[in-house]
Design a protein around this motif. Sequence first.
Motif, PDB file in Angstrom:
ATOM      1  N   UNK A  44       0.841  -1.206   0.000  1.00  0.00           N
ATOM      2  CA  UNK A  44       0.000   0.000   0.000  1.00  0.00           C
ATOM      3  C   UNK A  44       0.874   1.254   0.000  1.00  0.00           C
ATOM      4  N   UNK A  45       1.920   1.213   0.796  1.00  0.00           N
ATOM      5  CA  UNK A  45       2.837   2.360   0.861  1.00  0.00           C
ATOM      6  C   UNK A  45       3.526   2.586  -0.480  1.00  0.00           C
ATOM      7  N   UNK A  46       4.072   1.512  -1.060  1.00  0.00           N
ATOM      8  CA  UNK A  46       4.782   1.645  -2.340  1.00  0.00           C
ATOM      9  C   UNK A  46       3.856   2.070  -3.473  1.00  0.00           C
ATOM     10  N   UNK A  47       2.602   1.618  -3.422  1.00  0.00           N
ATOM     11  CA  UNK A  47       1.649   1.956  -4.484  1.00  0.00           C
ATOM     12  C   UNK A  47       1.021   3.336  -4.282  1.00  0.00           C
ATOM     13  N   UNK A  48       1.255   3.935  -3.126  1.00  0.00           N
ATOM     14  CA  UNK A  48       0.739   5.278  -2.866  1.00  0.00           C
ATOM     15  C   UNK A  48      -0.691   5.331  -2.373  1.00  0.00           C
ATOM     16  N   UNK A  49      -1.218   4.229  -1.870  1.00  0.00           N
ATOM     17  CA  UNK A  49      -2.578   4.238  -1.328  1.00  0.00           C
ATOM     18  C   UNK A  49      -2.558   4.844   0.063  1.00  0.00           C
TER      19      UNK A  49
END
Length: 157
Positions: free
Chosen positions: A71-76
């Motif tokens: 989630x962090x890497x995908x920007x959510x």
Amino acid sequence: MDSYLLLKWVHVLSSTVLFGTGLGTAFHGWMATRSGDLRAMAVSGRNVVLADWLFTTPAVIVQPVTGVLLARQAGFGWDTPWLLLSIALYGLVGACWLPVVWLQIRMRHLAEGAVASGEALPALYHRYARIWFALGWPAFIGVVVIFWLMIAKPALL
């Protein structure tokens, strides 16, 4: 392979292990109980508990770790509705799974005790089995919905 794809692969693999082990142990345990064969119930009980320690527990730990990192890497953001619902459902599944683990251990002990003593299975075993079965349904449905949320990432609000 970049770190995002590696995390995604681990996340999907561990979710598959979590779901598959849960479904497989539930089927195996339920069918052994329905058979009425004390030896089958004792063996199944041992295997179900062992499978939870070997497969389910590590997957339960890996899922939130990889999920947060993805989630962090995908920007959510943490306010993303599908992500919040996934986390809430994961909590519900965990709230069902923890008592199920305790019940499985108790059921294993009761079945092994009946086999060792040559006595009938206590009624408590069947009470535990009904609760175990009932707790499995919200957990199963919750995991299925989480799979859908992971894949579809729907705009819920």
